[in-house]
Scaffold this active site. Structure first.
Site, mmCIF file in Angstrom:
data_model
loop_
_atom_site.group_PDB
_atom_site.id
_atom_site.type_symbol
_atom_site.label_atom_id
_atom_site.label_comp_id
_atom_site.label_asym_id
_atom_site.label_seq_id
_atom_site.Cartn_x
_atom_site.Cartn_y
_atom_site.Cartn_z
ATOM 1 N N ARG A 190 6.813 0.724 24.449
ATOM 2 C CA ARG A 190 6.171 1.660 23.504
ATOM 3 C C ARG A 190 6.605 3.092 23.822
ATOM 4 O O ARG A 190 6.903 3.879 22.935
ATOM 5 C CB ARG A 190 4.634 1.530 23.573
ATOM 6 C CG ARG A 190 4.095 0.212 22.992
ATOM 7 C CD ARG A 190 2.573 0.246 22.843
ATOM 8 N NE ARG A 190 1.874 0.316 24.114
ATOM 9 C CZ ARG A 190 1.494 -0.728 24.840
ATOM 10 N NH1 ARG A 190 1.748 -1.965 24.420
ATOM 11 N NH2 ARG A 190 0.861 -0.566 25.991
ATOM 12 N N GLU A 220 -9.184 11.840 7.381
ATOM 13 C CA GLU A 220 -8.473 10.719 6.739
ATOM 14 C C GLU A 220 -9.429 9.627 6.236
ATOM 15 O O GLU A 220 -9.778 8.709 6.975
ATOM 16 C CB GLU A 220 -7.470 10.100 7.725
ATOM 17 C CG GLU A 220 -6.691 8.931 7.131
ATOM 18 C CD GLU A 220 -5.691 8.298 8.103
ATOM 19 O OE1 GLU A 220 -5.593 8.752 9.253
ATOM 20 O OE2 GLU A 220 -5.016 7.352 7.696
ATOM 21 N N SER A 235 0.630 6.407 4.023
ATOM 22 C CA SER A 235 1.431 5.532 3.158
ATOM 23 C C SER A 235 0.762 4.187 2.928
ATOM 24 O O SER A 235 1.035 3.536 1.909
ATOM 25 C CB SER A 235 2.856 5.366 3.688
ATOM 26 O OG SER A 235 2.891 4.847 4.988
ATOM 27 N N LYS A 273 -6.166 13.869 4.561
ATOM 28 C CA LYS A 273 -5.144 12.802 4.556
ATOM 29 C C LYS A 273 -5.707 11.601 3.801
ATOM 30 O O LYS A 273 -6.298 10.693 4.392
ATOM 31 C CB LYS A 273 -4.795 12.431 5.991
ATOM 32 C CG LYS A 273 -3.850 11.248 6.132
ATOM 33 C CD LYS A 273 -3.264 11.142 7.524
ATOM 34 C CE LYS A 273 -2.485 9.851 7.682
ATOM 35 N NZ LYS A 273 -1.647 9.831 8.879
HETATM 36 P P1 13P Z 1 0.550 4.603 7.238
HETATM 37 O O1 13P Z 1 1.352 5.708 6.633
HETATM 38 O O2 13P Z 1 1.371 3.490 7.806
HETATM 39 O O3 13P Z 1 -0.562 4.149 6.343
HETATM 40 O O4 13P Z 1 -0.173 5.216 8.510
HETATM 41 C C1 13P Z 1 -0.768 6.458 8.378
HETATM 42 C C2 13P Z 1 -1.816 6.576 9.385
HETATM 43 O O5 13P Z 1 -1.834 7.494 10.144
HETATM 44 C C3 13P Z 1 -2.855 5.529 9.411
HETATM 45 O O6 13P Z 1 -3.965 6.025 10.052
#
Ligand code: 13P
Length: 348
Positions: free
Chosen positions: A48, A179, A263, A221
């Protein structure tokens, strides 16, 4: 610690400046391991670390990426050079950020829904992350669409947690990325996702206000407004762009400097096309920057090329830099087949 409002505003503005976007590289160990396992990559702390080193040493990354979100394990690791990840990011003009939520647990009383954990002890953790070089943070709340879902109780609980987290971040001098993700799973139509998204954003901003979060010093977000993955009707890029922008205009105060989409599992090219359509069709009337904070839509092509093989690191880095450039172009509404194919690098 008192809030330095000017610093927060400046950091938030820097994260959305010059049409750049955020790179989410904050997959928790289980999530990162799942993506590695699918490609036969060994799932160890060292692999990782090596993968994250590949990402942050990508040549030219800072040309399209303004900030990178790290996971707790990564912010404590070092590059082969001995530098910390925040130091390596700073050196190429990328602001270091950190995921501070501790993931989801079932919401008691609501077996189909989830609440994000991590508020207990958060003040101390934020102070430590700031000392380690982080200047912004991320917390994800998850809402599912289904029969009777999301419930008002789940929306309220997650909105409240997001606002508590955001207030603590600002107190610690970190810009909160707020988010709320409405998941794509399900067979619901676009309009259902639009209604749920608006309901969620309305409560998120009500709670942010109630907790006295400074809107100028935060970023949103959200997920894009999309039809469910199993919905028979998959709406056009233009329809998705219009529905998403309409919901945001109804819900997001103009004082917020930026809306940086996740995304959510969309194919990388489609995510760029949809972001591009939003900016192409609506940018002139938007009060906030409309950008990206992708994980999979930036990283997945690179990860599939790398597959843990050092000999393919350079190819993987080129794929990552390419996706970053494509999304920079999408922020300007200038993404097209030529940018995607690499025959035009997009705008300077
Ligand atoms: P994705 O763009 O793969 O959805 O991930 C964004 C993210 O930070 C999820 O918490």
């Amino acid at each position: 610690m008192s809030v330095d409002a000017t610093e927060l505003t400046e950091t938030a503005a820097a994260l959305v400046a010059n049409d750049k976007g955020l790179l989410a590289m904050d997959e928790s160990n289980p999530t990162c391991n799942k993506r590695f396992a699918a490609l036969g990559i060994p799932q160890t702390a060292e692999v990782r670390r090596a993968y994250r080193e590949l990402i942050v040493t990508t040549p030219g990354l800072g040309a399209a990426i303004s900030g990178a979100i790290l996971f707790d394990e990564t912010i404590r690791q070092r590059l082969v050079s001995g530098r910390s990840f925040p130091e390596a990011l700073r050196a190429v003009g990328i602001v270091p950020g950190i995921k501070v939520d501790l993931g989801e647990s079932p919401l008691a009383g609501f077996p189909a829904e989830q609440i994000t954990e991590g508020l207990d002890g958060l003040r101390g953790r934020l102070e430590e992350y700031r000392q380690m070089g982080a200047r912004f943070a991320k917390w994800r709340g998850v809402l599912s669409i289904g029969e009777g879902l999301p419930t008002r109780s789940c929306i309220d609980a997650n909105a409240h947690a997001l606002a508590r987290y955001a207030a603590l971040c600002q107190e610690a001098g970190l810009v909160p990325i707020v988010e709320p993700e409405v998941l794509m799973d399900g067979d619901h139509p676009l309009a259902r996702c639009q209604a749920a998204t608006e309901q969620v954003l309305e409560q998120v901003f009500a709670q942010l206000r109630a907790q006295r979060v400074r809107l100028e010093g935060m970023l949103l977000k959200p997920s894009m407004v999309l039809p469910g993955l199993e919905c028979a009707r998959q709406d056009s890029v233009a329809d998705v762009a219009d529905a998403t922008v309409a919901s945001l205009l109804r819900s997001v105060p103009a004082a917020v400097p930026g809306v940086m989409f996740l995304s959510g599992g969309q194919p990388a090219v489609l995510a760029s096309e949809r972001l591009n359509a939003m900016n192409l069709r609506h940018r002139a009337r938007l009060p906030w920057a409309l950008g990206f904070s992708f994980s999979r839509a930036l990283q997945q092509p690179a990860l599939e090329l790398w597959r843990g093989d050092p000999a393919r690191a350079e190819q993987a880095q080129q794929a990552l830099a390419h996706r970053a450039r494509c999304n920079l172009a999408a922020r300007r509404g200038e993404y097209d087949a030529r940018v995607e194919s690499g025959t035009s690098r997009g705008p300077p």
